[in-house]
Design a protein around this motif. Sequence first.
Motif, PDB file in Angstrom:
ATOM      1  N   UNK A 285     -59.245  14.124 -14.649  1.00 51.23           N
ATOM      2  CA  UNK A 285     -59.637  15.447 -14.199  1.00 51.23           C
ATOM      3  C   UNK A 285     -59.622  16.419 -15.372  1.00 51.23           C
ATOM      4  N   UNK A 286     -60.317  17.532 -15.187  1.00 54.04           N
ATOM      5  CA  UNK A 286     -60.413  18.541 -16.236  1.00 54.04           C
ATOM      6  C   UNK A 286     -59.615  19.782 -15.852  1.00 54.04           C
ATOM      7  N   UNK A 287     -58.728  20.209 -16.741  1.00 59.13           N
ATOM      8  CA  UNK A 287     -58.062  21.500 -16.600  1.00 59.13           C
ATOM      9  C   UNK A 287     -58.763  22.492 -17.518  1.00 59.13           C
ATOM     10  N   UNK A 288     -59.296  23.558 -16.947  1.00 58.73           N
ATOM     11  CA  UNK A 288     -59.889  24.638 -17.726  1.00 58.73           C
ATOM     12  C   UNK A 288     -58.779  25.612 -18.082  1.00 58.73           C
ATOM     13  N   UNK A 289     -58.509  25.756 -19.364  1.00 62.35           N
ATOM     14  CA  UNK A 289     -57.443  26.654 -19.810  1.00 62.35           C
ATOM     15  C   UNK A 289     -58.034  28.055 -19.945  1.00 62.35           C
ATOM     16  N   UNK A 290     -57.539  28.967 -19.106  1.00 60.83           N
ATOM     17  CA  UNK A 290     -58.110  30.314 -19.025  1.00 60.83           C
ATOM     18  C   UNK A 290     -57.086  31.386 -19.396  1.00 60.83           C
ATOM     19  N   UNK A 291     -56.073  30.995 -20.143  1.00 62.58           N
ATOM     20  CA  UNK A 291     -55.069  31.957 -20.602  1.00 62.58           C
ATOM     21  C   UNK A 291     -55.722  32.989 -21.534  1.00 62.58           C
ATOM     22  N   UNK A 292     -54.954  34.034 -21.845  1.00 63.52           N
ATOM     23  CA  UNK A 292     -55.431  35.103 -22.734  1.00 63.52           C
ATOM     24  C   UNK A 292     -56.770  35.651 -22.252  1.00 63.52           C
ATOM     25  N   UNK A 293     -56.823  35.933 -20.932  1.00 65.08           N
ATOM     26  CA  UNK A 293     -58.038  36.441 -20.297  1.00 65.08           C
ATOM     27  C   UNK A 293     -59.236  35.555 -20.609  1.00 65.08           C
ATOM     28  N   UNK A 294     -59.032  34.263 -20.411  1.00 70.30           N
ATOM     29  CA  UNK A 294     -60.123  33.323 -20.656  1.00 70.30           C
ATOM     30  C   UNK A 294     -60.586  33.375 -22.099  1.00 70.30           C
ATOM     31  N   UNK A 295     -59.612  33.329 -23.039  1.00 64.79           N
ATOM     32  CA  UNK A 295     -59.928  33.404 -24.472  1.00 64.79           C
ATOM     33  C   UNK A 295     -60.816  34.611 -24.771  1.00 64.79           C
ATOM     34  N   UNK A 296     -60.546  35.711 -24.063  1.00 63.77           N
ATOM     35  CA  UNK A 296     -61.303  36.934 -24.269  1.00 63.77           C
ATOM     36  C   UNK A 296     -62.598  37.020 -23.497  1.00 63.77           C
ATOM     37  N   UNK A 297     -62.955  35.977 -22.765  1.00 71.19           N
ATOM     38  CA  UNK A 297     -64.235  35.934 -22.048  1.00 71.19           C
ATOM     39  C   UNK A 297     -64.133  36.494 -20.632  1.00 71.19           C
ATOM     40  N   UNK A 298     -62.906  36.628 -20.118  1.00 68.34           N
ATOM     41  CA  UNK A 298     -62.714  37.066 -18.737  1.00 68.34           C
ATOM     42  C   UNK A 298     -62.192  35.923 -17.901  1.00 68.34           C
ATOM     43  N   UNK A 299     -60.913  35.985 -17.554  1.00 64.58           N
ATOM     44  CA  UNK A 299     -60.254  34.872 -16.865  1.00 64.58           C
ATOM     45  C   UNK A 299     -60.922  34.502 -15.549  1.00 64.58           C
ATOM     46  N   UNK A 300     -61.166  35.487 -14.708  1.00 68.30           N
ATOM     47  CA  UNK A 300     -61.647  35.183 -13.363  1.00 68.30           C
ATOM     48  C   UNK A 300     -63.080  34.645 -13.363  1.00 68.30           C
ATOM     49  N   UNK A 301     -64.045  35.289 -14.047  1.00 66.23           N
ATOM     50  CA  UNK A 301     -65.396  34.715 -14.066  1.00 66.23           C
ATOM     51  C   UNK A 301     -65.435  33.319 -14.681  1.00 66.23           C
ATOM     52  N   UNK A 302     -64.658  33.102 -15.744  1.00 67.00           N
ATOM     53  CA  UNK A 302     -64.636  31.782 -16.370  1.00 67.00           C
ATOM     54  C   UNK A 302     -64.031  30.756 -15.425  1.00 67.00           C
ATOM     55  N   UNK A 303     -62.920  31.107 -14.776  1.00 65.93           N
ATOM     56  CA  UNK A 303     -62.273  30.170 -13.859  1.00 65.93           C
ATOM     57  C   UNK A 303     -63.221  29.765 -12.738  1.00 65.93           C
ATOM     58  N   UNK A 304     -63.873  30.737 -12.141  1.00 66.22           N
ATOM     59  CA  UNK A 304     -64.786  30.417 -11.045  1.00 66.22           C
ATOM     60  C   UNK A 304     -65.941  29.543 -11.518  1.00 66.22           C
ATOM     61  N   UNK A 305     -66.458  29.833 -12.699  1.00 66.94           N
ATOM     62  CA  UNK A 305     -67.572  29.034 -13.221  1.00 66.94           C
ATOM     63  C   UNK A 305     -67.128  27.618 -13.522  1.00 66.94           C
ATOM     64  N   UNK A 306     -65.969  27.472 -14.161  1.00 69.24           N
ATOM     65  CA  UNK A 306     -65.472  26.134 -14.496  1.00 69.24           C
ATOM     66  C   UNK A 306     -65.205  25.309 -13.238  1.00 69.24           C
ATOM     67  N   UNK A 307     -64.590  25.917 -12.234  1.00 71.19           N
ATOM     68  CA  UNK A 307     -64.309  25.193 -10.997  1.00 71.19           C
ATOM     69  C   UNK A 307     -65.586  24.776 -10.281  1.00 71.19           C
ATOM     70  N   UNK A 308     -66.619  25.597 -10.386  1.00 71.10           N
ATOM     71  CA  UNK A 308     -67.893  25.276  -9.727  1.00 71.10           C
ATOM     72  C   UNK A 308     -68.660  24.189 -10.459  1.00 71.10           C
TER      73      UNK A 308
END
Length: 365
Positions: A36-59
């Motif tokens: 499985x893949x863990x998307x590491x979204x610490x530090x506000x998604x490496x500056x990209x925005x934690x929540x939008x990145x998390x949702x995109x990675x999960x999708x």
Amino acid sequence: MTSVSYALDVLSEAVVDLAAIAHNTRLLTRTAGSAELMAVVKADGFGHGMVPVARTALANGAGWLGVATPAEALRLRAAGIDAPVLLWLYPPDHDFGPVLAAGIDVSVADVAVLESVAADAWKSGRPASVHLKADTGMSRGGAVAPDWTKLLDAARRLEEAGTIRITGLWSHLATAEDTTDAGLHEQIRQFADFRHAARAAGVLAPVVHLANSAATLHLPQTRHDLVRTGIALYGSEPVPGRTFGLTPAMTVRARVVSVSGPLAQIPLGFADGIPWRASGRASFQLHGVRVPVVGRITMDEVVVDIGDLPVRPGDTAVMFGPGTAGEPTAADWARWADTNPHEILTGIGARVVRRYLSHSEPAAR
């Protein structure tokens, strides 16, 4: 010149291409194979925005999210994200009640901390899900070999008591990008020893994970049940000299605010994450041409030498982007500042407005 639209009061922006995040997630998921893949979204998604990145990675194939702190983990839950989340950095004597109530997994490497987690779990009425971390040589928050047996014994005892669930065993590689490094192979060997000790102690975790971005891409023996991808998720190639098809997701750009002869003023400075150390080395792109930074990078601005380019106030200057249109990349800035792309990406400050695209957009020129 590509036409670029801004809000009237925006001087600078970081455009985050979520299609690139989606592409990178799919590529990494395919590479990980059965893991499985863990998307590491610490530090506000490496500056990209934690929540939008998390949702995109999960999708797009990720099954887990990784963060450093309790606040980061709880922010994901507050956004309505209910995927498995692991956190690994917290203060001494932390109250784990809120994260346990939110169903967040906690990394533990110390018996006293494990007992504290278990006590908070008992208060909450639900077992804590823990990942036991071993130190295989990175010396960053894991149990060394003499303490590993004690941690395993305590974990088994607390699991039998019903206050914890041992969900994972893990460690972190220090030099996964260099397959010739003897320390890397020693870490892999030591992790095998830690796993053997766990089995001998009757500790069986359903999730074993070791691989970071570089290891995910070129060390298949480290993938186990789960891989943790940080920098690669955002499109930065983690193995020097090799490319795997990742797409950088962030473009940082600003509007020229004044022109005086051959010099143009750009409203980005070290308060915005432009590294001062890159003074005299770095360049921006204007009208499709790289133009050098002259003088020192200041808190709020940089000055570039535009030569005889027909630059006017309001024109777009690109600090970095994917590099597909000849613009500098985050890797270029890392080289100019004697650092790594992680620092460049995570350093982009709050004054730089984030804007999100769900489709790729040509780089501004």
